[in-house]
Design a protein around this motif. Structure first.
Motif, short mmCIF file in Angstrom:
data_model
loop_
_atom_site.label_atom_id
_atom_site.label_comp_id
_atom_site.label_asym_id
_atom_site.label_seq_id
_atom_site.Cartn_x
_atom_site.Cartn_y
_atom_site.Cartn_z
N ILE A 58 44.85 -17.03 -18.63
CA ILE A 58 45.13 -16.71 -20.30
C ILE A 58 45.67 -16.33 -20.79
O ILE A 58 46.26 -16.03 -21.74
CB ILE A 58 43.82 -16.03 -19.97
N GLU A 59 46.79 -15.07 -20.22
CA GLU A 59 48.40 -14.56 -21.17
C GLU A 59 49.02 -16.10 -20.98
O GLU A 59 49.96 -14.77 -22.16
CB GLU A 59 48.75 -13.59 -19.97
N VAL A 60 48.79 -16.63 -20.53
CA VAL A 60 49.93 -17.87 -20.74
C VAL A 60 49.62 -18.87 -22.01
O VAL A 60 50.51 -19.44 -22.84
CB VAL A 60 49.68 -18.82 -19.58
N VAL A 61 48.28 -18.73 -22.10
CA VAL A 61 47.89 -19.81 -22.78
C VAL A 61 47.70 -19.02 -24.37
O VAL A 61 47.44 -19.83 -25.13
CB VAL A 61 46.39 -20.99 -23.04
N GLY A 62 47.73 -17.88 -23.98
CA GLY A 62 47.34 -16.92 -25.52
C GLY A 62 45.94 -16.90 -25.83
O GLY A 62 44.79 -17.02 -25.29
N ARG A 63 45.64 -15.63 -26.36
CA ARG A 63 44.18 -15.71 -26.98
C ARG A 63 43.52 -16.35 -28.70
O ARG A 63 44.69 -16.61 -28.59
CB ARG A 63 44.20 -13.87 -27.75
N PRO A 64 42.52 -16.32 -28.45
CA PRO A 64 42.13 -17.31 -29.69
C PRO A 64 42.82 -16.22 -31.29
O PRO A 64 42.69 -15.23 -30.91
CB PRO A 64 40.86 -17.08 -29.74
N HIS A 65 43.09 -17.50 -32.16
CA HIS A 65 43.75 -17.03 -33.54
C HIS A 65 42.01 -16.69 -34.23
O HIS A 65 41.08 -17.53 -33.99
CB HIS A 65 45.16 -17.88 -34.21
N ASP A 66 41.81 -15.47 -35.08
CA ASP A 66 40.68 -15.68 -35.97
C ASP A 66 39.81 -16.79 -36.53
O ASP A 66 38.95 -16.73 -35.97
CB ASP A 66 40.99 -15.11 -37.85
N MET A 67 40.64 -18.19 -36.72
CA MET A 67 39.85 -18.88 -37.16
C MET A 67 39.24 -19.55 -35.91
O MET A 67 37.62 -20.24 -35.92
CB MET A 67 40.75 -20.16 -37.37
N GLU A 68 39.93 -19.59 -34.73
CA GLU A 68 39.47 -20.12 -33.55
C GLU A 68 38.00 -19.35 -32.42
O GLU A 68 37.49 -19.66 -32.07
CB GLU A 68 40.38 -20.71 -32.17
N GLU A 69 38.74 -17.74 -33.44
CA GLU A 69 37.17 -17.17 -32.71
C GLU A 69 36.11 -17.28 -33.15
O GLU A 69 35.15 -17.15 -32.76
CB GLU A 69 37.46 -15.43 -32.83
N SER A 70 36.44 -17.92 -34.81
CA SER A 70 34.64 -17.93 -35.92
C SER A 70 34.22 -18.46 -34.86
O SER A 70 32.99 -19.15 -34.53
CB SER A 70 35.56 -17.86 -37.41
N MET A 71 35.04 -19.98 -34.54
CA MET A 71 34.61 -21.59 -34.09
C MET A 71 33.76 -20.76 -32.72
O MET A 71 32.62 -21.26 -32.28
CB MET A 71 35.55 -22.35 -34.04
N LEU A 72 34.71 -19.93 -31.85
CA LEU A 72 33.59 -20.10 -30.39
C LEU A 72 33.00 -18.72 -30.44
O LEU A 72 31.85 -18.40 -29.87
CB LEU A 72 34.80 -19.05 -29.87
N ASP A 73 32.54 -18.20 -31.77
CA ASP A 73 31.94 -17.48 -31.65
C ASP A 73 30.09 -17.85 -31.61
O ASP A 73 28.55 -17.71 -31.74
CB ASP A 73 31.94 -16.12 -32.86
N LEU A 74 30.56 -19.88 -32.53
CA LEU A 74 28.51 -20.38 -31.91
C LEU A 74 28.58 -20.96 -31.12
O LEU A 74 27.19 -21.62 -30.64
CB LEU A 74 29.17 -21.14 -33.67
N ASN A 75 29.51 -20.63 -30.05
CA ASN A 75 29.64 -20.77 -28.59
C ASN A 75 28.71 -20.74 -28.33
O ASN A 75 28.53 -19.27 -27.70
CB ASN A 75 29.76 -21.90 -28.50
N PRO A 76 27.18 -21.35 -27.33
CA PRO A 76 26.15 -21.09 -26.55
C PRO A 76 26.63 -20.16 -25.14
O PRO A 76 26.49 -18.93 -24.88
CB PRO A 76 25.05 -21.52 -26.11
N GLU A 77 27.48 -20.47 -25.30
CA GLU A 77 28.05 -20.51 -23.94
C GLU A 77 29.65 -19.44 -23.21
O GLU A 77 30.84 -19.99 -22.85
CB GLU A 77 28.25 -22.20 -23.06
N ARG A 78 30.05 -19.68 -24.52
CA ARG A 78 31.61 -18.90 -24.77
C ARG A 78 31.73 -17.61 -23.68
O ARG A 78 30.27 -16.90 -23.40
CB ARG A 78 31.80 -18.26 -26.11
N GLU A 79 32.67 -17.38 -22.82
CA GLU A 79 33.05 -16.81 -22.05
C GLU A 79 34.61 -15.67 -22.13
O GLU A 79 34.91 -15.96 -23.09
CB GLU A 79 33.74 -16.90 -20.61
N ALA A 80 34.73 -14.30 -22.35
CA ALA A 80 35.77 -14.03 -22.13
C ALA A 80 36.67 -14.30 -22.37
O ALA A 80 38.04 -14.36 -23.59
CB ALA A 80 35.67 -12.18 -21.68
N ASN A 81 37.21 -15.99 -21.18
CA ASN A 81 38.46 -16.40 -21.53
C ASN A 81 38.11 -18.44 -22.41
O ASN A 81 38.96 -18.89 -21.96
CB ASN A 81 39.06 -16.35 -20.17
#
Length: 106
Positions: A58-81
């Protein structure tokens, strides 16, 4: 070439060499990995290329940016990574990357 391991929900593994400059999503599509639909073609607007990045990466690929976060928030199986594979660029730095595919995308 950097190696990426995609693990389907049932445990089936696909180890694929990615082309630097491509994305983890494009690599999966080009090699027929089931569970990566990429309905939007990699525009970060559908979340059908959701992957769960192995904790050690996770640290190598990095954290999601804001737009990606918005899309992931719609996902029922989202996890911290969770990440969208269209937003992870293939490079030598991710050689050995392991991602899990969520059940709902199967």
């Amino acid at each position: 070439m950097p190696s990426i391991t995609y693990i389907e929900f049932d445990g089936t593994r696909h180890v694929i060499d990615g082309e630097p400059g491509s994305t983890v999503m494009r690599t999966a599509i080009d090699h027929g990995v089931p569970g990566i639909d990429a309905d939007c073609g990699g525009e970060c607007s559908c979340a059908t290329c959701h992957v769960i990045v192995a904790e050690e990466w996770i640290e190598v690929v990095g954290r999601p940016h804001d737009m990606e976060e918005s899309m992931l928030d719609l996902n029922p199986e989202r996890e911290a990574n969770s990440r969208l594979s269209c937003q992870i660029e293939v490079s030598d730095a991710i050689d050995g990357l392991v991602v899990q595919l969520p059940e709902f995308q199967m």
